[in-house]
Every structure is written in C-alpha cells, then in structure tokens.
Motif scaffolding. Structure first.
Motif, PDB file in Angstrom:
ATOM      1  N   ASP A 141     -40.999  16.251   5.680  1.00  0.00           N
ATOM      2  CA  ASP A 141     -40.970  16.720   4.291  1.00  0.00           C
ATOM      3  C   ASP A 141     -42.011  15.998   3.443  1.00  0.00           C
ATOM      4  OD1 ASP A 141     -39.153  14.350   4.435  1.00  0.00           O
ATOM      5  OD2 ASP A 141     -39.014  14.736   2.279  1.00  0.00           O
ATOM      6  N   ALA A 142     -42.483  16.670   2.401  1.00  0.00           N
ATOM      7  CA  ALA A 142     -43.598  16.176   1.584  1.00  0.00           C
ATOM      8  C   ALA A 142     -43.290  14.850   0.894  1.00  0.00           C
ATOM      9  CB  ALA A 142     -44.002  17.233   0.555  1.00  0.00           C
ATOM     10  N   LYS A 143     -42.084  14.682   0.357  1.00  0.00           N
ATOM     11  CA  LYS A 143     -41.790  13.449  -0.389  1.00  0.00           C
ATOM     12  C   LYS A 143     -41.825  12.233   0.522  1.00  0.00           C
ATOM     13  CE  LYS A 143     -36.724  13.784  -0.197  1.00  0.00           C
ATOM     14  NZ  LYS A 143     -36.751  14.762   0.895  1.00  0.00           N
ATOM     15  N   THR A 144     -41.397  12.386   1.767  1.00  0.00           N
ATOM     16  CA  THR A 144     -41.392  11.260   2.695  1.00  0.00           C
ATOM     17  C   THR A 144     -42.783  11.020   3.257  1.00  0.00           C
ATOM     18  OG1 THR A 144     -39.081  11.772   3.188  1.00  0.00           O
ATOM     19  CG2 THR A 144     -40.198  10.252   4.676  1.00  0.00           C
ATOM     20  N   VAL A 145     -43.538  12.081   3.504  1.00  0.00           N
ATOM     21  CA  VAL A 145     -44.936  11.917   3.920  1.00  0.00           C
ATOM     22  C   VAL A 145     -45.697  11.162   2.826  1.00  0.00           C
ATOM     23  CG1 VAL A 145     -47.093  13.131   4.439  1.00  0.00           C
ATOM     24  CG2 VAL A 145     -44.937  13.943   5.429  1.00  0.00           C
ATOM     25  N   LEU A 146     -45.476  11.529   1.554  1.00  0.00           N
ATOM     26  CA  LEU A 146     -46.108  10.822   0.440  1.00  0.00           C
ATOM     27  C   LEU A 146     -45.665   9.359   0.408  1.00  0.00           C
ATOM     28  CD1 LEU A 146     -47.802  10.663  -2.148  1.00  0.00           C
ATOM     29  CD2 LEU A 146     -45.795  11.530  -3.388  1.00  0.00           C
ATOM     30  N   ALA A 147     -44.379   9.117   0.607  1.00  0.00           N
ATOM     31  CA  ALA A 147     -43.855   7.746   0.584  1.00  0.00           C
ATOM     32  C   ALA A 147     -44.536   6.882   1.649  1.00  0.00           C
ATOM     33  CB  ALA A 147     -42.340   7.749   0.795  1.00  0.00           C
ATOM     34  N   VAL A 148     -44.679   7.411   2.857  1.00  0.00           N
ATOM     35  CA  VAL A 148     -45.324   6.648   3.932  1.00  0.00           C
ATOM     36  C   VAL A 148     -46.792   6.403   3.584  1.00  0.00           C
ATOM     37  CG1 VAL A 148     -46.006   6.669   6.373  1.00  0.00           C
ATOM     38  CG2 VAL A 148     -43.703   7.425   5.699  1.00  0.00           C
ATOM     39  N   SER A 149     -47.443   7.397   3.017  1.00  0.00           N
ATOM     40  CA  SER A 149     -48.840   7.233   2.619  1.00  0.00           C
ATOM     41  C   SER A 149     -48.991   6.148   1.553  1.00  0.00           C
ATOM     42  CB  SER A 149     -49.374   8.567   2.088  1.00  0.00           C
ATOM     43  OG  SER A 149     -50.683   8.422   1.624  1.00  0.00           O
ATOM     44  N   LEU A 150     -48.113   6.141   0.566  1.00  0.00           N
ATOM     45  CA  LEU A 150     -48.164   5.119  -0.475  1.00  0.00           C
ATOM     46  C   LEU A 150     -47.878   3.733   0.106  1.00  0.00           C
ATOM     47  CD1 LEU A 150     -46.368   7.004  -3.377  1.00  0.00           C
ATOM     48  CD2 LEU A 150     -48.801   6.480  -3.185  1.00  0.00           C
ATOM     49  N   TRP A 151     -46.939   3.673   1.048  1.00  0.00           N
ATOM     50  CA  TRP A 151     -46.610   2.407   1.714  1.00  0.00           C
ATOM     51  C   TRP A 151     -47.829   1.877   2.469  1.00  0.00           C
ATOM     52  CZ3 TRP A 151     -42.588   2.155   6.266  1.00  0.00           C
ATOM     53  CH2 TRP A 151     -42.297   0.808   6.568  1.00  0.00           C
ATOM     54  N   ARG A 152     -48.507   2.770   3.202  1.00  0.00           N
ATOM     55  CA  ARG A 152     -49.698   2.374   3.954  1.00  0.00           C
ATOM     56  C   ARG A 152     -50.799   1.919   2.987  1.00  0.00           C
ATOM     57  NH1 ARG A 152     -49.057   0.423   8.517  1.00  0.00           N
ATOM     58  NH2 ARG A 152     -49.125   1.827  10.261  1.00  0.00           N
ATOM     59  N   ASN A 153     -50.957   2.632   1.867  1.00  0.00           N
ATOM     60  CA  ASN A 153     -51.956   2.253   0.868  1.00  0.00           C
ATOM     61  C   ASN A 153     -51.641   0.878   0.290  1.00  0.00           C
ATOM     62  OD1 ASN A 153     -54.294   2.922  -0.812  1.00  0.00           O
ATOM     63  ND2 ASN A 153     -52.796   2.880  -2.474  1.00  0.00           N
ATOM     64  N   ARG A 154     -50.359   0.597   0.067  1.00  0.00           N
ATOM     65  CA  ARG A 154     -49.951  -0.709  -0.452  1.00  0.00           C
ATOM     66  C   ARG A 154     -50.324  -1.812   0.534  1.00  0.00           C
ATOM     67  NH1 ARG A 154     -47.251  -4.935   0.461  1.00  0.00           N
ATOM     68  NH2 ARG A 154     -46.314  -6.105  -1.203  1.00  0.00           N
ATOM     69  N   THR A 155     -50.184  -1.522   1.828  1.00  0.00           N
ATOM     70  CA  THR A 155     -50.544  -2.488   2.858  1.00  0.00           C
ATOM     71  C   THR A 155     -52.040  -2.826   2.778  1.00  0.00           C
ATOM     72  OG1 THR A 155     -48.809  -1.605   4.287  1.00  0.00           O
ATOM     73  CG2 THR A 155     -50.490  -2.937   5.351  1.00  0.00           C
ATOM     74  N   LEU A 156     -52.851  -1.823   2.470  1.00  0.00           N
ATOM     75  CA  LEU A 156     -54.298  -2.029   2.391  1.00  0.00           C
ATOM     76  C   LEU A 156     -54.733  -2.675   1.077  1.00  0.00           C
ATOM     77  CD1 LEU A 156     -55.493   1.404   3.848  1.00  0.00           C
ATOM     78  CD2 LEU A 156     -55.519  -0.819   5.003  1.00  0.00           C
ATOM     79  N   THR A 157     -54.124  -2.267  -0.035  1.00  0.00           N
ATOM     80  CA  THR A 157     -54.592  -2.714  -1.354  1.00  0.00           C
ATOM     81  C   THR A 157     -53.745  -3.804  -1.981  1.00  0.00           C
ATOM     82  OG1 THR A 157     -53.265  -1.100  -2.590  1.00  0.00           O
ATOM     83  CG2 THR A 157     -55.462  -0.385  -1.825  1.00  0.00           C
ATOM     84  N   GLY A 158     -52.518  -3.956  -1.483  1.00  0.00           N
ATOM     85  CA  GLY A 158     -51.600  -4.939  -2.075  1.00  0.00           C
ATOM     86  C   GLY A 158     -50.886  -4.421  -3.292  1.00  0.00           C
ATOM     87  N   GLN A 159     -51.098  -3.139  -3.659  1.00  0.00           N
ATOM     88  CA  GLN A 159     -50.460  -2.568  -4.844  1.00  0.00           C
ATOM     89  C   GLN A 159     -49.829  -1.221  -4.514  1.00  0.00           C
ATOM     90  OE1 GLN A 159     -53.237  -2.209  -8.037  1.00  0.00           O
ATOM     91  NE2 GLN A 159     -53.918  -4.323  -7.894  1.00  0.00           N
ATOM     92  N   TRP A 160     -48.751  -0.923  -5.238  1.00  0.00           N
ATOM     93  CA  TRP A 160     -48.127   0.406  -5.140  1.00  0.00           C
ATOM     94  C   TRP A 160     -48.831   1.295  -6.154  1.00  0.00           C
ATOM     95  CZ3 TRP A 160     -44.847   2.038  -1.520  1.00  0.00           C
ATOM     96  CH2 TRP A 160     -44.168   1.074  -0.778  1.00  0.00           C
ATOM     97  N   ARG A 161     -49.696   2.160  -5.663  1.00  0.00           N
ATOM     98  CA  ARG A 161     -50.384   3.107  -6.537  1.00  0.00           C
ATOM     99  C   ARG A 161     -50.002   4.509  -6.140  1.00  0.00           C
ATOM    100  NH1 ARG A 161     -56.362   1.216  -5.957  1.00  0.00           N
ATOM    101  NH2 ARG A 161     -55.958  -0.988  -6.087  1.00  0.00           N
ATOM    102  N   ALA A 162     -49.657   5.282  -7.143  1.00  0.00           N
ATOM    103  CA  ALA A 162     -49.287   6.672  -6.853  1.00  0.00           C
ATOM    104  C   ALA A 162     -50.271   7.622  -7.493  1.00  0.00           C
ATOM    105  CB  ALA A 162     -47.891   6.950  -7.372  1.00  0.00           C
TER     106      ALA A 162
END
Length: 190
Positions: free
Chosen positions: A169-190
């Motif tokens: 589902d889209a909301k969970t795919v987005l959540a995983v993407s944001l989590w992965r981005n946080r791992t790279l940048t150190g910030q939760w950006r949406a």
C-alpha cells in the motif's frame, strides 16, 4: 490550494449537479455533473471519505507494522498503523489512538510529517502522516471486526517485504521511503 484559488484555475470544473448514489459506514459515492473548461459537461464518480491517519512508529531502530487481511485486495499485507478519522476528531489525537489500538504502544513524541491524497482521480480521502517516537507500552484495543498482528521490523525486513509485495500500500511504501531517507540524511523529511 484553497477553494477560491481552485475556482481561478484554468482547468476548474464547476459542479452543475450532484447525485448521491450510496452512503455507507466508511464511504459514500456520488455522481457529479461538471462544466468543463471548454463549456461541455461531463460526469465524475466521486468517493467521499472522512480522511485517515497513518503512523510511522519507531521503536528504537525498528518500525512498528501490522499485518492484516485486506478484502478489497483478497490478501494479507503489512502496513503501518492507520485508521479513519471520526467526525470532528483531531488528526493528531487520532494518530495516537490508532497507534495504541493497533500496536499497544503510546508515543511520548508525535509530530505531523505531511498530508496527502490517496486517489485524487476518484476519491477525496486525505491521509495525515505522523511520526511517533519515544514509545512506551500501552494496551492493544482492536476495533470490533479487526484482526491483526504487530511486529517491529528492521529496515532490511522492510526492504524484503517491499520486494516480496508483502508491503504494497502507498502509505507504507512512503513510510519506508521516508525511513530510508532519514537513514541517509539524519532527518525525517516528507
């Protein structure tokens, strides 16, 4: 975009009439006749939805997810905790409520990341996405007719679930993407 700004858009579709077709517990369906920018008319089938919340709940370096059967897809899938808004309910309060109901955890820290539409071609549903951190154990209180399990997954498990289609589902795919981005940048950006 505000409603008054929308009416100024060159592609604005003015509603000429609206016919209710179905009203249920979660959604309603209507058929609108609209005036197109070229002066012609057309019909639009619209699903009305009260809106929903979804929660990226972080338990240290793991994300809480739930697995449940989704009849519309005829399969079970893994999703972040989520649920519909009750009439007049504050989305942040709803996020906290859904988190505890589905996972048994309460968040000491919860913040809004972003809101997004799910299927703007035919539905008005908006999901408000929250980040919940600093979790403490509460009590699972599933809704009637709700059956699910909860687990805390690693980023690698999330990747495996995406690859296998277990997360779909889209909301969970987005959540995983944001989590992965946080791992790279150190910030939760949406």
């Amino acid at each position: 975009m505000s409603e008054s700004d929308a009416t100024k858009h060159p592609f604005y579709e003015e509603t000429v009439s609206s016919q209710p077709i179905y009203g249920g517990r979660i959604i309603s369906l209507q058929v609108d006749t609209v005036k197109l920018p070229d002066g012609e008319t057309a019909t639009r089938e619209i699903v009305k939805h009260p809106g929903a919340v979804a929660v990226i709940a972080m338990l240290e370096d793991r994300m809480l997810v739930v697995e449940q059967f989704r009849k519309a897809l005829e399969r079970a899938q893994v999703e972040i905790p989520a649920g519909k808004l009750e009439p007049g309910e504050d989305p942040m309060e709803a996020a906290g409520r859904e988190l505890e109901e589905e996972t048994g955890y309460r968040a000491r820290t919860i913040r809004h990341l972003r809101s997004f539409s799910t299927s703007p071609g035919f539905a008005d549903e908006v999901i408000h996405l929250y980040l919940a951190e600093d979790l403490e154990r509460g009590e699972v209180r599933l809704d009637d007719e709700e059956f699910l399990t909860c687990e805390a997954i690693t980023a690698e498990q999330a990747d495996d679930y995406l690859a296998s289609g277990k997360i779909f589902d889209a909301k969970t795919v987005l959540a995983v993407s944001l989590w992965r981005n946080r791992t790279l940048t150190g910030q939760w950006r949406a």
